[in-house]
Motif scaffolding. Structure first.
Motif, mmCIF file in Angstrom:
data_model
loop_
_atom_site.group_PDB
_atom_site.id
_atom_site.type_symbol
_atom_site.label_atom_id
_atom_site.label_comp_id
_atom_site.label_asym_id
_atom_site.label_seq_id
_atom_site.Cartn_x
_atom_site.Cartn_y
_atom_site.Cartn_z
ATOM 1 N N PHE A 63 0.827 -1.201 0.000
ATOM 2 C CA PHE A 63 0.000 0.000 0.000
ATOM 3 C C PHE A 63 0.864 1.254 0.000
ATOM 4 C CE2 PHE A 63 -4.306 1.339 0.059
ATOM 5 C CZ PHE A 63 -4.305 2.609 0.606
ATOM 6 N N ILE A 64 2.023 1.202 0.643
ATOM 7 C CA ILE A 64 2.926 2.353 0.621
ATOM 8 C C ILE A 64 3.381 2.640 -0.810
ATOM 9 C CG2 ILE A 64 5.246 3.098 1.287
ATOM 10 C CD1 ILE A 64 4.748 1.814 4.000
ATOM 11 N N PRO B 92 1.422 6.754 -6.724
ATOM 12 C CA PRO B 92 0.681 6.622 -7.984
ATOM 13 C C PRO B 92 -0.797 6.987 -7.859
ATOM 14 C CG PRO B 92 2.132 4.751 -7.700
ATOM 15 C CD PRO B 92 2.187 5.536 -6.418
ATOM 16 N N LEU B 93 -1.424 6.671 -6.733
ATOM 17 C CA LEU B 93 -2.819 7.062 -6.543
ATOM 18 C C LEU B 93 -2.978 8.577 -6.521
ATOM 19 C CD1 LEU B 93 -4.166 4.508 -3.892
ATOM 20 C CD2 LEU B 93 -4.794 4.671 -6.302
ATOM 21 N N LEU C 186 -4.632 13.837 -11.964
ATOM 22 C CA LEU C 186 -4.681 14.019 -13.418
ATOM 23 C C LEU C 186 -5.799 13.245 -14.093
ATOM 24 C CD1 LEU C 186 -0.845 13.789 -14.212
ATOM 25 C CD2 LEU C 186 -2.199 15.851 -13.879
ATOM 26 N N GLN C 187 -6.666 12.579 -13.302
ATOM 27 C CA GLN C 187 -7.653 11.696 -13.922
ATOM 28 C C GLN C 187 -8.645 12.446 -14.804
ATOM 29 O OE1 GLN C 187 -11.108 11.335 -13.056
ATOM 30 N NE2 GLN C 187 -11.112 13.021 -11.582
ATOM 31 N N ARG C 188 -8.951 13.726 -14.477
ATOM 32 C CA ARG C 188 -9.891 14.468 -15.321
ATOM 33 C C ARG C 188 -9.301 14.700 -16.712
ATOM 34 N NH1 ARG C 188 -7.810 18.087 -11.627
ATOM 35 N NH2 ARG C 188 -6.873 20.009 -12.434
ATOM 36 N N TYR C 189 -7.963 14.885 -16.772
ATOM 37 C CA TYR C 189 -7.320 15.034 -18.073
ATOM 38 C C TYR C 189 -7.245 13.693 -18.797
ATOM 39 C CZ TYR C 189 -5.882 19.402 -15.899
ATOM 40 O OH TYR C 189 -5.874 20.608 -15.262
ATOM 41 N N LEU C 190 -7.113 12.610 -18.030
ATOM 42 C CA LEU C 190 -7.094 11.283 -18.636
ATOM 43 C C LEU C 190 -8.415 10.999 -19.341
ATOM 44 C CD1 LEU C 190 -5.903 8.450 -19.085
ATOM 45 C CD2 LEU C 190 -6.817 7.820 -16.851
ATOM 46 N N VAL C 191 -9.529 11.266 -18.665
ATOM 47 C CA VAL C 191 -10.838 11.034 -19.268
ATOM 48 C C VAL C 191 -11.033 11.931 -20.479
ATOM 49 C CG1 VAL C 191 -13.329 11.174 -18.863
ATOM 50 C CG2 VAL C 191 -11.820 10.311 -17.066
ATOM 51 N N ARG C 192 -10.629 13.202 -20.373
ATOM 52 C CA ARG C 192 -10.765 14.129 -21.495
ATOM 53 C C ARG C 192 -9.926 13.680 -22.682
ATOM 54 N NH1 ARG C 192 -9.318 20.083 -19.965
ATOM 55 N NH2 ARG C 192 -10.532 19.385 -18.142
ATOM 56 N N GLY C 193 -8.725 13.159 -22.400
ATOM 57 C CA GLY C 193 -7.882 12.684 -23.476
ATOM 58 C C GLY C 193 -8.412 11.443 -24.149
ATOM 59 N N LEU C 194 -9.025 10.546 -23.371
ATOM 60 C CA LEU C 194 -9.577 9.324 -23.949
ATOM 61 C C LEU C 194 -10.812 9.611 -24.790
ATOM 62 C CD1 LEU C 194 -9.224 6.881 -20.925
ATOM 63 C CD2 LEU C 194 -7.786 7.015 -22.958
ATOM 64 N N LEU C 195 -11.589 10.649 -24.398
ATOM 65 C CA LEU C 195 -12.833 10.955 -25.094
ATOM 66 C C LEU C 195 -12.647 11.949 -26.220
ATOM 67 C CD1 LEU C 195 -15.350 11.230 -22.099
ATOM 68 C CD2 LEU C 195 -14.918 9.270 -23.594
ATOM 69 N N ALA C 196 -11.473 12.573 -26.293
ATOM 70 C CA ALA C 196 -11.255 13.578 -27.319
ATOM 71 C C ALA C 196 -11.385 12.982 -28.707
ATOM 72 C CB ALA C 196 -9.869 14.199 -27.151
ATOM 73 N N GLY C 197 -12.123 13.686 -29.556
ATOM 74 C CA GLY C 197 -12.315 13.213 -30.919
ATOM 75 C C GLY C 197 -13.471 12.246 -31.095
ATOM 76 N N SER C 198 -14.091 11.813 -29.979
ATOM 77 C CA SER C 198 -15.217 10.884 -30.100
ATOM 78 C C SER C 198 -16.498 11.589 -30.448
ATOM 79 C CB SER C 198 -15.394 10.116 -28.790
ATOM 80 O OG SER C 198 -15.676 11.012 -27.725
#
Length: 382
Positions: free
Chosen positions: A353-354, A359-360, A366-378
């Motif tokens: 867990f340490i 990473p968590l 940055l997860q909001r940018y991850l979702v935006r990047g995955l959905l970009a162009g869809s």
């Protein structure tokens, strides 16, 4: 949309998402709960029983012969097997590890040397002998008792107080941060060139990048190390340095970074690029002022994956940085800690867990940018 009008495909997608969330969440939650449990309870029951009372086999040792008292012509040693434990009532006891539950509370066990052992349900016990008892070590008493759930931070204290953990944590950050930033900087320039700058051989370069995605790390690790050592020997650079591991992670991460960023940049509106060229902007101006801001979701998405990979890596770190006490990264330090302590589950869970805390933090930041990047162009605008 009305739930009654949803198609079977929609329900299947929703159920699949819920299943994936459960597959990712439950192991993490179980790891956290296990790391906070008492090590004795962790060894006998799973994390899903953390809030319930568990039955444990416990070993106690009676006081030595110097504590015996004479009573009615017999010699007696008394005590409490539950002293110092959080266990409840005793449900069974014994004096041999082969039969730890041979007797019920209140029954009398005949020991090998003629002594008699009686253990009550409340933990009190007596060892009675007709002759005076001798010996410096007391009799071992095996008993079974119900133990209420107990949570503690002792596992984390033991791991974090281990020698070299702090230095290894800094080593991991020193490896992971540059190994994430350097390939992003290089890949961003390369991706823009492959997406918007026509030149001879561009299609071949794109095909080479795609081909490099399937090259196994293990197959290229030793040749890359030999190449680095040869160049380092020519310039007088030591073999085991941070520069070496930064270059290694950059080399292994560049194909995926270029591929992802190139596909993202190629999907940006052409009209914006052409308008900038008409206004006299150079390729560098277009890249810095237009492409990079628009590509931030894709850059953040790759940064998450690259940081997770470099932070959790052990193989590349050992090969290019070494396994010395001063160079060992956090994953290597925890492996050594586990190896020196056998199969202690409490050390394993707390250590694991340490390693995922950082990473968590990076992922949720940055997860909001991850979702935006995955959905970009869809979704295309009208």
């Amino acid at each position: 949309m009305n739930p009654a009008t949803r198609s079977p495909l929609t329900w299947a997608v929703h159920l699949s998402v819920l299943l994936l969330v459960a597959l990712w969440t439950l192991p993490t939650a179980g790891l956290l709960i296990s790391s906070l449990r008492d090590k004795d309870q962790l060894a006998v029951s799973g994390w899903w029983t953390a809030l319930s009372t568990s039955t444990q086999n416990i070993v106690a040792r009676a006081p030595g012969a110097d504590t015996q008292v004479e009573r009615d012509g017999k010699f007696v040693i008394s005590g409490d097997v539950l002293e110092g434990t959080s266990a409840g009532e005793v449900s069974a006891f014994g004096f041999s590890s082969q039969k730890p539950t041979a007797f019920k509370p209140g029954e009398t066990a005949e020991l090998n040397d003629g002594e008699k052992l009686t253990v009550q349900a409340d933990g009190s016990f007596e060892i009675v002998s007709d002759a005076k008892m001798e010996g410096s070590r007391g009799q071992r008493i095996f008993f079974t008792a119900a133990v209420p759930p107990r949570f503690t931070f002792d596992n984390y204290v033991e791991v974090l107080s281990a020698e070299g953990i702090g230095a290894s944590f800094i080593n991991s950050l020193t490896v992971a941060i540059p190994s994430t930033i350097i390939p992003i900087l290089i890949a961003a320039f390369a991706a823009y060139a492959l997406a918007w700058m026509p030149f001879p051989g561009r299609a071949i370069l794109i095909a080479v990048v795609v081909g490099l995605l399937v090259v196994p790390l293990q197959m290229s690790l030793i040749p890359l190390l030999k190449l680095y050592n040869g160049v380092g020997a020519f310039f007088g650079v030591p073999a085991k340095t941070y520069v070496g591991i930064w270059l290694a992670h950059t080399g292994f991460g560049l194909p995926l970074a270029i591929y992802l960023l190139r596909n993202y940049m190629a999907g940006l509106p052409r009209e914006i690029i052409e308008s900038a060229r008409v206004d006299g902007a150079s390729d560098f101006d277009i890249f810095v002022k237009i492409i990079l801001p628009l590509s931030f979701p894709a850059l953040a998405s790759f940064a998450i994956f690259q940081f997770l990979w470099t932070w959790n890596d052990l193989l590349v770190a050992i090969v290019f940085l070494g396994a010395g006490q001063d160079e060992l990264v956090l994953t290597g330090r925890l492996v050594n800690l586990l190896g020196s302590r056998g199969g202690n589950w409490e050390i394993l869970t707390a250590s694991a867990f340490i390693t995922i805390v950082v990473p968590l933090i990076v992922f949720f930041s940055l997860q909001r940018y991850l979702v935006r990047g995955l959905l970009a162009g869809s979704v295309k605008g009208g």
